[in-house]
Design an enzyme around this catalytic site. Structure first.
Site, PDB file in Angstrom:
ATOM      1  N   LYS A   9       0.647  -1.233   0.009  1.00  0.00           N
ATOM      2  CA  LYS A   9       0.011  -0.007  -0.146  1.00  0.00           C
ATOM      3  C   LYS A   9       1.159   1.266   0.016  1.00  0.00           C
ATOM      4  CE  LYS A   9      -3.834  -2.303   2.541  1.00  0.00           C
ATOM      5  NZ  LYS A   9      -4.896  -2.157   3.533  1.00  0.00           N
ATOM      6  N   TYR A  49     -12.375  -1.719  -3.680  1.00  0.00           N
ATOM      7  CA  TYR A  49     -12.809  -2.141  -2.242  1.00  0.00           C
ATOM      8  C   TYR A  49     -14.366  -1.887  -2.316  1.00  0.00           C
ATOM      9  CZ  TYR A  49      -8.265  -2.167   0.255  1.00  0.00           C
ATOM     10  OH  TYR A  49      -7.078  -2.568   0.835  1.00  0.00           O
ATOM     11  N   ASN A 112      -1.817  -0.061   7.068  1.00  0.00           N
ATOM     12  CA  ASN A 112      -1.373  -1.238   7.586  1.00  0.00           C
ATOM     13  C   ASN A 112      -0.522  -1.860   6.577  1.00  0.00           C
ATOM     14  OD1 ASN A 112      -3.380  -1.849   6.038  1.00  0.00           O
ATOM     15  ND2 ASN A 112      -4.713  -2.976   7.408  1.00  0.00           N
ATOM     16  N   HIS A 115      -1.861  -5.353   1.633  1.00  0.00           N
ATOM     17  CA  HIS A 115      -3.074  -6.147   1.343  1.00  0.00           C
ATOM     18  C   HIS A 115      -3.120  -7.468   1.142  1.00  0.00           C
ATOM     19  CE1 HIS A 115      -7.258  -6.675  -0.162  1.00  0.00           C
ATOM     20  NE2 HIS A 115      -6.483  -7.548  -1.244  1.00  0.00           N
ATOM     21  N   GLU A 126      -9.701  -9.836  -7.539  1.00  0.00           N
ATOM     22  CA  GLU A 126      -8.768  -8.839  -7.384  1.00  0.00           C
ATOM     23  C   GLU A 126      -7.356  -8.887  -8.296  1.00  0.00           C
ATOM     24  OE1 GLU A 126      -7.783  -9.216  -3.237  1.00  0.00           O
ATOM     25  OE2 GLU A 126      -9.740  -8.150  -2.554  1.00  0.00           O
TER      26      GLU A 126
HETATM   27  P1  ADP Z   1      -7.869  -6.655   5.731  1.00  0.00           P
HETATM   28  O1  ADP Z   1      -6.900  -5.966   4.841  1.00  0.00           O
HETATM   29  O2  ADP Z   1      -6.920  -7.300   6.825  1.00  0.00           O
HETATM   30  O3  ADP Z   1      -8.410  -7.932   4.695  1.00  0.00           O
HETATM   31  P2  ADP Z   1     -10.427  -5.382   5.718  1.00  0.00           P
HETATM   32  O4  ADP Z   1     -10.702  -6.350   4.528  1.00  0.00           O
HETATM   33  O5  ADP Z   1     -11.491  -5.656   6.972  1.00  0.00           O
HETATM   34  O6  ADP Z   1      -9.198  -5.904   6.249  1.00  0.00           O
HETATM   35  O7  ADP Z   1     -10.335  -3.728   5.471  1.00  0.00           O
HETATM   36  C1  ADP Z   1      -9.723  -3.482   4.472  1.00  0.00           C
HETATM   37  C2  ADP Z   1      -8.936  -2.183   4.853  1.00  0.00           C
HETATM   38  O8  ADP Z   1      -9.619  -1.230   5.246  1.00  0.00           O
HETATM   39  C3  ADP Z   1      -7.813  -2.532   5.717  1.00  0.00           C
HETATM   40  O9  ADP Z   1      -6.732  -3.303   5.396  1.00  0.00           O
HETATM   41  C4  ADP Z   1      -7.468  -1.086   6.318  1.00  0.00           C
HETATM   42  O10 ADP Z   1      -6.565  -0.434   5.542  1.00  0.00           O
HETATM   43  C5  ADP Z   1      -8.923  -0.551   6.140  1.00  0.00           C
HETATM   44  N1  ADP Z   1      -9.652  -0.498   7.627  1.00  0.00           N
HETATM   45  C6  ADP Z   1     -10.215  -1.799   7.983  1.00  0.00           C
HETATM   46  N2  ADP Z   1     -10.867  -1.606   9.200  1.00  0.00           N
HETATM   47  C7  ADP Z   1     -10.741  -0.061   9.301  1.00  0.00           C
HETATM   48  C8  ADP Z   1     -11.041   0.539  10.364  1.00  0.00           C
HETATM   49  N3  ADP Z   1     -12.073   0.330  11.253  1.00  0.00           N
HETATM   50  N4  ADP Z   1     -10.834   1.881  10.221  1.00  0.00           N
HETATM   51  C9  ADP Z   1      -9.932   2.437   9.338  1.00  0.00           C
HETATM   52  N5  ADP Z   1      -9.624   1.602   8.158  1.00  0.00           N
HETATM   53  C10 ADP Z   1      -9.952   0.321   8.277  1.00  0.00           C
HETATM   54 MG    MG Z   2      -9.855  -7.746   3.328  1.00  0.00          MG
END
Ligand code: ADP
Ligand code: MG
Length: 138
Positions: A9, A49, A112, A115, A126
């Protein structure tokens, strides 16, 4: 054999972690079978997304994802989807296990670093979002 999509990212690219992320995947026996650099427009981030469009963080997340260049890649190997998720760690770095990418490098639940697809159907969508058939090794 399974394929999954991972993305370094914008925060990961900004922190010079492209090589670190790829190294961790390769060290786990995964093969990089497609790789590029991209800088998404807002609409493209929203399309990627789309499953999260009802979430309160959707606008912030998609703004973040087009804030700088990203490095999408396709990884191939046995249980590639789960392997990548295990190497990434939990979404929130506060909950991520020691030694995971997110524990080691992520600043927040949104920023974070990385992805990874979460299931075979999302992986197929994806991968197709970023790569066409001629861009993936066979
Ligand atoms: P992952 O990437 O672990 O699969 P998700 O699919 O739940 O997580 O969410 C997609 C992305 O959205 C996350 O990697 C993160 O960048 C962002 N995200 C998820 N939850 C939150 C939140 N509560 N607040 C802000 N950003 C979030
Ligand atoms: Mg996810």
């Amino acid at each position: 054999m399974q394929r999954t999509l991972s993305i370094v990212k914008p925060d990961g690219v900004n922190k010079n972690l492209i090589g670190e992320v790829i190294k961790r995947f390769e060290n786990a026996g995964l093969k990089v079978v497609a790789l590029k650099m991209a800088h998404l427009a807002k609409k493209q981030a929203e399309g990627f997304y789309a499953v999260h469009r009802q979430r309160p963080f959707f606008d912030s997340l998609t703004t973040f994802m087009c804030s700088g260049p990203i490095v999408p890649m396709v990884l191939e190997g046995k249980d590639a989807i789960k392997k990548v998720r295990d190497i990434m760690g939990a979404t929130n770095p506060k909950d991520a296990a020691p030694g995971t990418i997110r524990k080691d490098f992520a600043d927040s639940i949104e920023s974070n670093i990385v992805h990874g697809s979460d299931a075979p159907d999302t992986a197929a969508f994806e991968i197709g979002y970023f790569f066409n058939a001629t861009e993936i090794l066979r």
